[in-house]
Design an enzyme around this catalytic site. Structure first.
Site, PDB file in Angstrom:
ATOM      1  N   GLY A 134       0.804  -1.232   0.000  1.00 33.44           N
ATOM      2  CA  GLY A 134       0.000   0.000   0.000  1.00 33.44           C
ATOM      3  C   GLY A 134       0.826   1.267   0.000  1.00 33.44           C
ATOM      4  O   GLY A 134       1.564   1.552  -0.943  1.00 33.44           O
ATOM      5  N   LYS A 174       2.565 -10.043  -3.857  1.00 33.78           N
ATOM      6  CA  LYS A 174       3.475  -8.967  -3.425  1.00 33.78           C
ATOM      7  C   LYS A 174       4.874  -9.518  -3.166  1.00 33.78           C
ATOM      8  O   LYS A 174       5.878  -8.876  -3.467  1.00 33.78           O
ATOM      9  CB  LYS A 174       2.906  -8.289  -2.179  1.00 33.78           C
ATOM     10  CG  LYS A 174       1.594  -7.553  -2.469  1.00 33.78           C
ATOM     11  CD  LYS A 174       0.861  -7.197  -1.187  1.00 33.78           C
ATOM     12  CE  LYS A 174      -0.446  -6.485  -1.474  1.00 33.78           C
ATOM     13  NZ  LYS A 174      -1.308  -6.385  -0.287  1.00 33.78           N
TER      14      LYS A 174
HETATM   15  P1  NAP Z   1     -12.495  -1.409  -6.381  1.00 32.88           P
HETATM   16  O1  NAP Z   1     -12.871  -0.529  -5.251  1.00 32.88           O
HETATM   17  O2  NAP Z   1     -13.254  -2.669  -6.600  1.00 32.88           O
HETATM   18  O3  NAP Z   1     -12.546  -0.520  -7.699  1.00 32.88           O
HETATM   19  C1  NAP Z   1     -12.375  -1.064  -8.989  1.00 32.88           C
HETATM   20  C2  NAP Z   1     -12.764  -0.039 -10.035  1.00 32.88           C
HETATM   21  O4  NAP Z   1     -12.614  -0.622 -11.326  1.00 32.88           O
HETATM   22  C3  NAP Z   1     -14.221   0.442  -9.952  1.00 32.88           C
HETATM   23  O5  NAP Z   1     -14.303   1.810 -10.222  1.00 32.88           O
HETATM   24  C4  NAP Z   1     -14.932  -0.370 -11.030  1.00 32.88           C
HETATM   25  O6  NAP Z   1     -16.014   0.313 -11.628  1.00 32.88           O
HETATM   26  C5  NAP Z   1     -13.822  -0.532 -12.057  1.00 32.88           C
HETATM   27  N1  NAP Z   1     -14.007  -1.766 -12.816  1.00 32.88           N
HETATM   28  C6  NAP Z   1     -14.148  -3.022 -12.318  1.00 32.88           C
HETATM   29  N2  NAP Z   1     -14.300  -3.904 -13.317  1.00 32.88           N
HETATM   30  C7  NAP Z   1     -14.225  -3.199 -14.455  1.00 32.88           C
HETATM   31  C8  NAP Z   1     -14.328  -3.542 -15.824  1.00 32.88           C
HETATM   32  N3  NAP Z   1     -14.516  -4.809 -16.202  1.00 32.88           N
HETATM   33  N4  NAP Z   1     -14.214  -2.552 -16.748  1.00 32.88           N
HETATM   34  C9  NAP Z   1     -14.019  -1.276 -16.361  1.00 32.88           C
HETATM   35  N5  NAP Z   1     -13.926  -0.869 -15.069  1.00 32.88           N
HETATM   36  C10 NAP Z   1     -14.029  -1.838 -14.141  1.00 32.88           C
HETATM   37  O7  NAP Z   1     -10.960  -1.826  -6.285  1.00 32.88           O
HETATM   38  P2  NAP Z   1      -9.784  -1.101  -5.477  1.00 32.88           P
HETATM   39  O8  NAP Z   1      -9.790  -1.590  -4.073  1.00 32.88           O
HETATM   40  O9  NAP Z   1      -9.829   0.347  -5.752  1.00 32.88           O
HETATM   41  O10 NAP Z   1      -8.505  -1.782  -6.153  1.00 32.88           O
HETATM   42  C11 NAP Z   1      -8.017  -1.336  -7.409  1.00 32.88           C
HETATM   43  C12 NAP Z   1      -6.622  -1.947  -7.623  1.00 32.88           C
HETATM   44  O11 NAP Z   1      -5.768  -1.501  -6.577  1.00 32.88           O
HETATM   45  C13 NAP Z   1      -6.567  -3.478  -7.565  1.00 32.88           C
HETATM   46  O12 NAP Z   1      -5.560  -3.935  -8.440  1.00 32.88           O
HETATM   47  C14 NAP Z   1      -6.147  -3.763  -6.123  1.00 32.88           C
HETATM   48  O13 NAP Z   1      -5.508  -5.007  -5.972  1.00 32.88           O
HETATM   49  C15 NAP Z   1      -5.181  -2.628  -5.908  1.00 32.88           C
HETATM   50  N6  NAP Z   1      -4.949  -2.245  -4.519  1.00 32.88           N
HETATM   51  C16 NAP Z   1      -5.991  -2.004  -3.687  1.00 32.88           C
HETATM   52  C17 NAP Z   1      -5.755  -1.591  -2.390  1.00 32.88           C
HETATM   53  C18 NAP Z   1      -6.865  -1.329  -1.419  1.00 32.88           C
HETATM   54  O14 NAP Z   1      -6.572  -1.099  -0.238  1.00 32.88           O
HETATM   55  N7  NAP Z   1      -8.123  -1.326  -1.830  1.00 32.88           N
HETATM   56  C19 NAP Z   1      -4.425  -1.426  -1.957  1.00 32.88           C
HETATM   57  C20 NAP Z   1      -3.363  -1.686  -2.843  1.00 32.88           C
HETATM   58  C21 NAP Z   1      -3.650  -2.078  -4.124  1.00 32.88           C
HETATM   59  P3  NAP Z   1     -17.370   0.650 -10.790  1.00 32.88           P
HETATM   60  O15 NAP Z   1     -16.936   1.620  -9.740  1.00 32.88           O
HETATM   61  O16 NAP Z   1     -18.274   1.225 -11.779  1.00 32.88           O
HETATM   62  O17 NAP Z   1     -17.811  -0.668 -10.220  1.00 32.88           O
HETATM   63  N1  HSE Z   2      -6.381  -6.459  -0.057  1.00 30.58           N
HETATM   64  C1  HSE Z   2      -5.090  -5.901   0.129  1.00 30.58           C
HETATM   65  C2  HSE Z   2      -4.732  -5.961   1.604  1.00 30.58           C
HETATM   66  C3  HSE Z   2      -5.079  -4.467  -0.340  1.00 30.58           C
HETATM   67  O1  HSE Z   2      -5.591  -6.276   2.419  1.00 30.58           O
HETATM   68  O2  HSE Z   2      -3.580  -5.707   1.946  1.00 30.58           O
HETATM   69  C4  HSE Z   2      -3.698  -3.899  -0.389  1.00 30.58           C
HETATM   70  O3  HSE Z   2      -2.937  -4.512  -1.381  1.00 30.58           O
END
Ligand code: NAP
Ligand code: HSE
Length: 428
Positions: free
Chosen positions: A135, A206
């Site tokens: 993160g 990771k």
């Molecule tokens: P999320 O809240 O589920 O958001 C995903 C976004 O992508 C949403 O805006 C969704 O649209 C859009 N989306 C999903 N499927 C799609 C498709 N088929 N075509 C076009 N748009 C699509 O996910 P997130 O937690 O932000 O995570 C995003 C990335 O960051 C992932 O790779 C995750 O592993 C990484 N990540 C997340 C965190 C965390 O703490 N959450 C930390 C580090 C890394 P809608 O909004 O319209 O549904």
């Molecule tokens: N799902 C992941 C976590 C988000 O819990 O650490 C950050 O990569």
């Protein structure tokens, strides 16, 4: 000031919305530090009708993420997720079109990182993924920069905020696994598919990326031994505490006689160790280098704002034209190192054996360890309930995985054995 860096964000979920918000809130300081502003010209979402936490005024909203690869866009920021599908197609199309790419997608980088890095090199563009590991912790910048002079001996980390939140909350609030997982999902820590968190897959992604940077190898996710936290109970959390340990899900990578051992599993960590003190959704990465010694970096490992901080750090490096190879070495220089089998792992072990409380039971257990040349550090019978047998907790001296596996197999087959033994590794 130079012309603005024009970016397009694919995905406005937890991370995407926070990225857009921070780019607006901190626009002045970001521009001052880069010598140019960062301007969001376009974005895409799956459901355009969904209410967003961030204002989209002045931003072109595309229904098709691939449409973000447009002439007025310098950088495509992929915040959708998933190792295949639209995320992979978008990153490939953007790189092939000569766009810089920033992504938080560890699944994509762990599976296809080397090939994508080669594509970026070919086009002389940047592929950056600081947010993909731990993160908000700037561990990739640290490994590429401040730690780059070292031969790395070991990388160990708490790399999944969801699991660390679950383990610490279960312990502190004495609550059930399922209930605490639901909280982590509500707080935006969990992956779209939460089994990726609790079964260790996200940590494995990771770890494969960290191991690549540490040891100069292409990420090899298939070689990561992976166990999650689904089967951990409060019973083991409590017994571990009574012996001076906390249980953490760790990712660990080491070179063992020229082979790379990558493993993800719950571990007992001594309470005085830095990793034991890491609470809630926090992550920490511990790097052992030959020159610097041990470095530990801790910070928020999940959640929108912390992850967005890492995404924007990559955008700022691009704005400043700070260029580097995605895995530090050129893609053609990444080594192929054979994977080491888990059987070679050396360490101490915690075992909880549920056995009949009968004469000779302890002797049978002691015999099973002696037959495998496993030296026992302590053996303690903690509870005796007439109908459920005795709980025998064994802590071993350093031994190897293969010897423990044989001893446990033998004990499980004994007539005194009432339940499958619980076996956890102890990490210094
Ligand atoms: P999320 O809240 O589920 O958001 C995903 C976004 O992508 C949403 O805006 C969704 O649209 C859009 N989306 C999903 N499927 C799609 C498709 N088929 N075509 C076009 N748009 C699509 O996910 P997130 O937690 O932000 O995570 C995003 C990335 O960051 C992932 O790779 C995750 O592993 C990484 N990540 C997340 C965190 C965390 O703490 N959450 C930390 C580090 C890394 P809608 O909004 O319209 O549904
Ligand atoms: N799902 C992941 C976590 C988000 O819990 O650490 C950050 O990569």
């Amino acid at each position: 000031m130079s012309a603005p860096l024009r970016i397009a964000i694919a995905g406005l979920g937890t991370v995407g919305a926070a990225t857009a918000q921070i780019l607006r809130d901190n626009a002045a300081i970001i521009a001052a530090r880069c010598g140019r502003s960062i301007e969001i010209v376009a974005a895409s979402v799956r459901d355009p009708g969904k209410k967003r936490a961030v204002t989209l005024d002045g931003i072109r909203l595309e229904a098709d993420a691939l449409a973000l690869v447009a002439p007025d866009v310098d950088v495509v920021v992929e915040l959708i997720g998933g190792q295949e599908g639209i995320a992979r197609a978008l990153v490939e199309r953007a790189l092939d079109a000569g766009k810089h790419v920033v992504t938080a997608n560890k699944a994509l980088i762990a599976h296809h990182g080397a090939a994508l890095a080669a594509r970026a090199e070919q086009q002389q563009t940047t592929l950056a993924f600081e947010a993909a590991v731990a993160g908000g912790i700037p561990i990739i910048a640290a490994m590429r920069g401040g730690l780059a002079a070292n031969r790395i001996q070991r990388v160990a980390g708490i790399l999944n905020g969801t699991c660390n939140y679950i383990l610490t909350t279960m312990e502190r609030e004495r609550r059930d696994f399922a209930e605490v997982l639901a909280d982590a999902q509500k707080l935006g820590y969990a992956e779209a598919e939460p089994s990726f968190d609790i079964d260790g897959t996200d940590t494995a992604h990771k770890l494969a990326i960290l191991a690549s940077l540490a040891f100069g190898v292409a990420p090899d996710i298939a070689a990561v031994h992976c166990e999650g936290i689904r089967r951990l109970s409060l019973t083991d959390i409590d017994y571990a505490a009574s012996f001076g340990y906390r249980i953490k899900l760790l990712g660990l990578a080491t070179l063992e006689d020229g082979a790379l051992l990558q493993r993800v599993h719950p571990c007992l960590v001594p309470i005085a160790a830095p990793l034991a003190a890491v609470d809630g959704a926090f992550n920490a990465v511990q790097v052992d280098g030959d020159a610097v010694g041990r470095v530990v970096i801790e910070g928020a490992g999940a959640g929108g704002a912390a992850t967005a901080s890492a995404v924007i750090s990559d955008l700022m490096a691009i704005a400043r034209e700070d260029r580097y190879a995605p895995f530090t070495l050129a893609a053609s220089q990444l080594q192929t190192v054979p994977p080491a089998a888990l059987a070679v792992h050396q360490g101490c072990y915690y075992l909880r054996l549920t056995v009949k409380d009968a004469p000779g039971a302890l002797a049978d257990i002691a015999h099973a360890f002696a037959a495998q040349h496993v030296s026992v550090h302590s053996i303690t019978q903690r509870t005796t309930e007439a109908d459920r047998g005795a709980q025998v907790i064994v802590i071993t001296h350093a031994t190897n995985e293969a010897a423990i596996a044989h001893a446990v197999q033998h004990i499980a087959a004994l007539p005194i054995s009432l339940a499958a033994p619980v076996v956890l590794r102890i990490e210094p």
